[in-house]
Design an enzyme around this catalytic site. Structure first.
Site, PDB file in Angstrom:
ATOM      1  N   ARG A   4       0.854  -1.177   0.000  1.00  0.00           N
ATOM      2  CA  ARG A   4       0.000   0.000   0.000  1.00  0.00           C
ATOM      3  C   ARG A   4       0.894   1.233   0.000  1.00  0.00           C
ATOM      4  O   ARG A   4       1.914   1.283   0.713  1.00  0.00           O
ATOM      5  CB  ARG A   4      -0.920   0.010   1.227  1.00  0.00           C
ATOM      6  CG  ARG A   4      -2.078  -0.993   1.134  1.00  0.00           C
ATOM      7  CD  ARG A   4      -3.051  -0.572   0.056  1.00  0.00           C
ATOM      8  NE  ARG A   4      -4.191  -1.460  -0.101  1.00  0.00           N
ATOM      9  CZ  ARG A   4      -4.280  -2.408  -1.017  1.00  0.00           C
ATOM     10  NH1 ARG A   4      -3.266  -2.623  -1.841  1.00  0.00           N
ATOM     11  NH2 ARG A   4      -5.373  -3.148  -1.137  1.00  0.00           N
ATOM     12  N   HIS A  34       0.584  -0.207 -10.439  1.00  0.00           N
ATOM     13  CA  HIS A  34      -0.309  -1.026  -9.613  1.00  0.00           C
ATOM     14  C   HIS A  34      -0.723  -2.300 -10.359  1.00  0.00           C
ATOM     15  O   HIS A  34      -1.907  -2.607 -10.531  1.00  0.00           O
ATOM     16  CB  HIS A  34      -1.553  -0.236  -9.188  1.00  0.00           C
ATOM     17  CG  HIS A  34      -2.192  -0.807  -7.948  1.00  0.00           C
ATOM     18  ND1 HIS A  34      -2.879  -0.032  -7.035  1.00  0.00           N
ATOM     19  CD2 HIS A  34      -2.244  -2.069  -7.454  1.00  0.00           C
ATOM     20  CE1 HIS A  34      -3.340  -0.783  -6.054  1.00  0.00           C
ATOM     21  NE2 HIS A  34      -2.961  -2.034  -6.290  1.00  0.00           N
TER      22      HIS A  34
END
Length: 310
Positions: free
Chosen positions: A225, A273
């Site tokens: 994250r 991502h």
């Protein structure tokens, strides 16, 4: 017949329609799947992605569970309107994707591949890298994804040091926990991989102090994250040479803004991502199994602990 609301970006529905329908049929579940409803009180289950537009769960008075398509639940776990059980996504596709991405980027930095891929000066530098057994890799976060990545690195021969907030046992991994354990792991970490959930306790975990614990020139890899890292502290550590390189797949703001210094920093690699993606075929089977379990009165899989945040 059950009513299942699929609440995710519209582009996702064509990808999930056939696999989810098939998985429910294979599990013996009679259901109709809708992508919108004017009668939320009739919905039995919500299949959920946090960017799908649903934020108020209050009208879903008959909903037995909210089943997330994402492994991370920080964008929903603090939602006060969510009173239904929440399950996060844990499936083989996510684990395999993460294992491959982590292994690839650890090997890239371990072998020093960048110097050979981009070598405009045509340097003939016959310095071989150490063997994997002589390289310490830290894995921060030993949940399902962390364990999958750690096991791959162990199989490659690396000295893998693991850290989690609570004690874990992972074959081949030297496991640590707690504040003292974190420092012990980071002080040895030539390469550190972050796979922790984002909680109040882990936000900005890699701040200036903890980055300073790592050996000079160490590599930081973050497919977990974005907010696990203090961006300003990381840039300062890179500029000072304390951190040799950062390979980052996740960010506080996504897509990463075009003017963010990570894009142009010579010691930063940005990937968009992609470290691990929920695969519709395998994720649909996890969703169907949890609905089957719920209807049979069995415990749900991957139930989120609201107090811990994951």
């Amino acid at each position: 017949m059950l009513t299942i609301l699929f609440s995710a970006p519209p582009a996702r529905w064509p990808q999930y329609q056939a696999p989810l329908t098939a998985a429910l049929q294979e599990a013996g579940i009679a259901a109709r799947i809708v992508t919108e409803t004017e009668a939320p009180e009739t919905v039995d289950y919500v299949v959920y992605a946090p960017n799908g537009g649903l934020s108020d769960f209050t009208p879903f008075t008959g909903c037995r569970a909210v089943l997330s398509l994402w492994a991370g639940v920080e964008n929903i776990v603090t939602n006060d309107t969510l009173t239904q059980p929440l399950c996060r996504m844990v499936d083989a596709g996510l684990e395999e994707g993460m294992r491959e991405w982590v292994a690839g980027h650890v090997l890239r930095h371990h072998l020093g591949m960048d110097a050979h891929i981009v070598n405009p000066a045509h340097r003939w530098d016959q310095v071989a890298p150490p063997l994997a057994r002589d390289r310490t890799v830290a894995l921060l976060g030993l949940g399902a994804l962390g364990q999958a990545a750690a096991s791959a690195l162990v199989a490659l021969g690396f000295d893998v040091q693991g850290w989690s907030r609570t004690q874990r046992e992972v074959p081949g991994v030297t496991c640590h926990h707690g504040a003292e354990g974190l420092r012990a792991v980071l002080e040895r970490a030539e390469i550190a991989v972050l796979l922790l959930p984002l909680t109040a306790q882990t936000e900005n975990l890699m701040n200036a102090e903890r980055l300073g614990w790592m050996p000079a020139g160490a590599v930081l890899i973050n497919p977990g994250r974005g907010a696990l890292i203090d961006d300003t502290a990381l840039l300062a550590a890179l500029d000072a040479g304390r951190i040799g390189h950062a390979t980052l797949d996740v960010f506080r703001s996504e897509p990463l803004p075009a003017d963010h210094p990570f894009w142009t920093h010579p010691r930063v690699t940005v990937t968009p991502h992609i470290a691990s993606e929920t695969r519709p075929a395998s994720a649909a089977r996890v969703i169907a199994e949890n609905i089957r379990r719920s209807e049979a009165g069995e415990p749900l899989l991957h139930l989120v602990d609201r107090a811990r945040g994951y």
